[in-house]
Design a protein around this motif. Structure first.
Motif, PDB file in Angstrom:
ATOM      1  N   GLU A 121       4.388   6.314   2.143  1.00 13.55           N
ATOM      2  CA  GLU A 121       5.265   5.963   2.910  1.00 13.55           C
ATOM      3  C   GLU A 121       6.471   6.035   3.777  1.00 13.55           C
ATOM      4  OE1 GLU A 121       8.070   4.689   4.758  1.00 13.55           O
ATOM      5  OE2 GLU A 121       9.561   5.028   2.890  1.00 13.55           O
ATOM      6  N   SER A 122       5.770   6.912   5.288  1.00 21.38           N
ATOM      7  CA  SER A 122       7.220   7.315   5.711  1.00 21.38           C
ATOM      8  C   SER A 122       8.194   6.878   6.547  1.00 21.38           C
ATOM      9  CB  SER A 122       5.736   8.757   7.081  1.00 21.38           C
ATOM     10  OG  SER A 122       5.453   7.957   7.897  1.00 21.38           O
ATOM     11  N   GLU A 155       0.855  -1.067   0.557  1.00 16.75           N
ATOM     12  CA  GLU A 155       0.377   0.083  -0.081  1.00 16.75           C
ATOM     13  C   GLU A 155       0.863   1.204   0.084  1.00 16.75           C
ATOM     14  OE1 GLU A 155       0.974  -1.751   2.516  1.00 16.75           O
ATOM     15  OE2 GLU A 155       0.419  -1.321   4.250  1.00 16.75           O
TER      16      GLU A 155
HETATM   17  N1  LIG Z   1      -6.297  -9.448  15.070  1.00 14.11           N
HETATM   18  C1  LIG Z   1      -4.875  -8.621  14.823  1.00 14.11           C
HETATM   19  N2  LIG Z   1      -4.457  -7.262  14.656  1.00 14.11           N
HETATM   20  C2  LIG Z   1      -3.418  -6.391  14.381  1.00 14.11           C
HETATM   21  C3  LIG Z   1      -3.024  -6.544  15.992  1.00 14.11           C
HETATM   22  C4  LIG Z   1      -3.413  -8.071  16.559  1.00 14.11           C
HETATM   23  O1  LIG Z   1      -2.933  -7.905  17.598  1.00 14.11           O
HETATM   24  N3  LIG Z   1      -4.183  -8.518  16.376  1.00 14.11           N
HETATM   25  N4  LIG Z   1      -2.047  -5.814  16.442  1.00 14.11           N
HETATM   26  C5  LIG Z   1      -2.436  -4.556  15.792  1.00 14.11           C
HETATM   27  C6  LIG Z   1      -0.882  -3.670  15.907  1.00 14.11           C
HETATM   28  S1  LIG Z   1      -1.372  -2.959  17.503  1.00 14.11           S
HETATM   29  C7  LIG Z   1       0.185  -2.903  14.770  1.00 14.11           C
HETATM   30  S2  LIG Z   1       0.540  -2.280  15.629  1.00 14.11           S
HETATM   31  C8  LIG Z   1      -0.244  -3.223  13.598  1.00 14.11           C
HETATM   32  C9  LIG Z   1       1.255  -3.817  13.105  1.00 14.11           C
HETATM   33  O2  LIG Z   1       1.186  -4.666  12.665  1.00 14.11           O
HETATM   34  P1  LIG Z   1       2.278  -4.926  11.464  1.00 14.11           P
HETATM   35  O3  LIG Z   1       3.815  -4.794  11.756  1.00 14.11           O
HETATM   36  O4  LIG Z   1       2.259  -6.577  10.292  1.00 14.11           O
HETATM   37  O5  LIG Z   1       1.904  -3.343  10.342  1.00 14.11           O
HETATM   38  P2  LIG Z   1       1.671  -3.463   9.282  1.00 14.11           P
HETATM   39  O6  LIG Z   1      -0.157  -4.287   9.029  1.00 14.11           O
HETATM   40  O7  LIG Z   1       2.269  -3.815   7.640  1.00 14.11           O
HETATM   41  O8  LIG Z   1       1.217  -1.995   8.651  1.00 14.11           O
HETATM   42  C10 LIG Z   1       0.132  -1.361  10.350  1.00 14.11           C
HETATM   43  C11 LIG Z   1       0.017   0.105   9.975  1.00 14.11           C
HETATM   44  O9  LIG Z   1       0.769   1.072   9.608  1.00 14.11           O
HETATM   45  C12 LIG Z   1       0.967   1.238   7.528  1.00 14.11           C
HETATM   46  N5  LIG Z   1       2.313   0.841   7.907  1.00 14.11           N
HETATM   47  C13 LIG Z   1       3.371   0.228   7.862  1.00 14.11           C
HETATM   48  N6  LIG Z   1       4.084   0.637   6.996  1.00 14.11           N
HETATM   49  C14 LIG Z   1       3.963   2.069   6.703  1.00 14.11           C
HETATM   50  C15 LIG Z   1       5.351   3.251   6.215  1.00 14.11           C
HETATM   51  N7  LIG Z   1       6.032   2.591   5.589  1.00 14.11           N
HETATM   52  N8  LIG Z   1       4.835   4.225   6.623  1.00 14.11           N
HETATM   53  C16 LIG Z   1       4.310   4.540   6.613  1.00 14.11           C
HETATM   54  N9  LIG Z   1       2.742   3.875   6.862  1.00 14.11           N
HETATM   55  C17 LIG Z   1       3.247   2.471   6.935  1.00 14.11           C
HETATM   56  C18 LIG Z   1      -0.288   0.893   7.241  1.00 14.11           C
HETATM   57  O10 LIG Z   1      -0.289   0.981   6.221  1.00 14.11           O
HETATM   58  C19 LIG Z   1      -1.369   0.245   8.105  1.00 14.11           C
HETATM   59  O11 LIG Z   1      -2.000   1.018   8.497  1.00 14.11           O
HETATM   60  O12 LIG Z   1      -1.224  -4.687  13.922  1.00 14.11           O
HETATM   61  C20 LIG Z   1      -2.612  -4.439  14.589  1.00 14.11           C
HETATM   62  N10 LIG Z   1      -3.326  -5.648  14.390  1.00 14.11           N
END
Ligand SMILES: Nc1nc2c(c(=O)[nH]1)N[C@H]1C(S)=C(S)[C@@H](COP(=O)(O)OP(=O)(O)OC[C@H]3O[C@@H](n4cnc5c(N)ncnc54)[C@H](O)[C@@H]3O)O[C@H]1N2
Ligand code: MOO
Length: 392
Positions: free
Chosen positions: A195-196, A180
């Motif tokens: 992407e930040s 995304e």
């Molecule tokens: N069913 C569950 N869902 C989630 C849980 C859980 O325990 N059970 N934990 C939540 C928590 S707390 C977190 S923190 C996130 C972490 O998830 P991930 O490490 O797998 O991250 P993504 O899903 O890939 O991304 C999370 C969020 O961040 C945005 N993102 C990702 N990379 C970037 C970037 N380089 N720059 C800006 N934004 C970024 C991405 O688009 C998502 O919105 O998981 C929860 N879910």
């Protein structure tokens, strides 16, 4: 799930300081010295004047003196003054043979090649920098363990050192995951986010003087991620992945790490933000899987990554923990330690609004993280809390 303290302890146990390297002094700023530095020469290398004025024999100071010659800084030949003589001299110039004292030019009268001194405070040796008075050849100049500050670099250059042994800064790879992600400056399609994470992490690393940073972008694809991770681990000391460490169907970091031979040390910490944090090692390389939310990334960076990076380079942690008085009540459920973005000033701390981990607006204005204990639910005004002061 382990506690924040257990996670920090486990990381510390897996850190081995990087092997010292020899580098040009000009590139050594901000490093920790890995070996004692000894002076090779007497510095100053010759007795020199600290003022623009006249070089004299102190024993002659009450008599009229005859002006003979001149010594300027950088002069390659010396001269001698006899009894009753003086020579013109400038700051940094070698003292002529026979002279032992310098009189500032404001403190004389000069007529037709004759000088009379008018300095009631004149003493033997005044305004002379003795040979070897900064340091003598063979003396310890700077001990290992010292930070090479601008002053330390200048000091070592000033005694003729051009190369030093230091603990290197780690080479770091940042891997951002997620299909995304869109680059800032480009239009957002539906479903995309800017992407930040690579921006905030690179900025934080550069702030520490780390220059060797490579950023990779990985799609949500296990094979692609495995290849990138394998390459990153081979070519760096620390790998920071963001995103893909949670439980979603497209979260491949844990599996990719395992298939690259990375040994998992822990996955998931009792904290908010950053609960799904992953930490593993391969040989002496450190691999952090930071939860993708931008605020989780930075909170985990300051809590875990930065102290580890500092330790690799033999440095102290720059995130300082202080106690501060809470200005507003705050409540949270029991079970996780919370790190709140806050403003710390004069021993008091205020939680900022917008604490959600997908947002960085409050982090952008915060100067600290407020630590709210795992088990406690209610925090009232004037409670004394631990606060992590964020560097610069
Ligand atoms: N069913 C569950 N869902 C989630 C849980 C859980 O325990 N059970 N934990 C939540 C928590 S707390 C977190 S923190 C996130 C972490 O998830 P991930 O490490 O797998 O991250 P993504 O899903 O890939 O991304 C999370 C969020 O961040 C945005 N993102 C990702 N990379 C970037 C970037 N380089 N720059 C800006 N934004 C970024 C991405 O688009 C998502 O919105 O998981 C929860 N879910
Ligand atoms: O641990 Mo997550 O960081 O709450 O969004």
């Amino acid at each position: 799930m382990i506690s924040v303290k257990e996670a920090k302890d486990l990381i510390s146990q897996h850190i081995t300081t990087l092997n010292p390297i020899s580098i040009d002094l000009a590139k050594a700023s901000g490093h920790i010295l890995a070996a004692d530095v000894y002076a090779k020469y007497d510095i100053p290398a010759f007795s020199q004047s600290a003022m623009d004025g006249y070089a004299i024999k102190f024993a002659d100071h009450e008599q009229e003196l005859t002006l003979t010659g001149e010594m300027a800084a950088g002069t390659a030949t010396t001269m001698t003054i006899q009894n009753g003589e003086t020579s013109r001299i400038f700051t940094g110039a070698p003292l002529p043979k026979g002279a032992d004292t310098v009189v500032m030019q404001e403190k004389i009268t000069r007529t037709a090649g004759k000088i009379t001194l008018q300095d009631p405070n004149l003493k033997f040796g005044l305004n002379v920098r003795d040979k070897g008075s900064e340091i003598t050849a063979g003396a310890l100049a700077l001990e290992r363990g010292n930070l090479l500050s601008p002053a330390a670099i200048g000091f070592l250059a000033g005694i003729g050192i051009n190369e030093v042994s230091v603990y290197p800064m780690p080479k770091i790879s940042v891997i951002v995951t997620g299909k995304e992600l869109q680059q800032p400056g480009k239009a957002l399609e539906f479903g995309q986010v800017y992407e930040s994470n690579s921006y905030s992490l690179s900025a934080a690393l550069k702030h520490e003087g780390i220059e060797q940073i490579v950023v990779y972008e990985a799609d949500d694809d296990l094979e692609i991620l495995k290849n990138i991770l394998q390459n990153a681990v081979e070519n760096s000391d620390v790998v920071l992945l963001t995103g893909g460490v949670s439980v979603g169907d497209y979260d491949f970091v844990i599996e990719a790490a395992s298939s690259c031979g990375i040994k998992q040390v822990f996955h998931k910490v009792k904290q908010k933000p950053g609960k799904p944090l992953f930490f593993g090692t391969k040989d002496q390389k450190l691999i952090f899987g930071l939860p993708g939310n931008p605020s989780s990334v930075l909170s985990c960076y300051y809590n875990y990554v930065l102290p580890a990076i500092k330790a690799l380079s033999h440095k102290n942690n720059s995130v300082i923990e202080v106690q501060a008085e809470l200005t507003h009540p705050y409540s949270k459920p029991s079970g996780l330690m919370h790190f709140l973005k806050g403003k710390y000033e004069n021993g008091k701390v205020t939680p900022l609004s917008a604490q959600e981990s997908y947002r960085l607006s409050s982090f952008a204005q915060a100067n600290c993280l407020i630590c709210l204990d795992e088990t406690q639910e209610q925090f009232i005004e004037n409670d004394i809390l631990s606060v992590l002061i964020l560097p610069g």
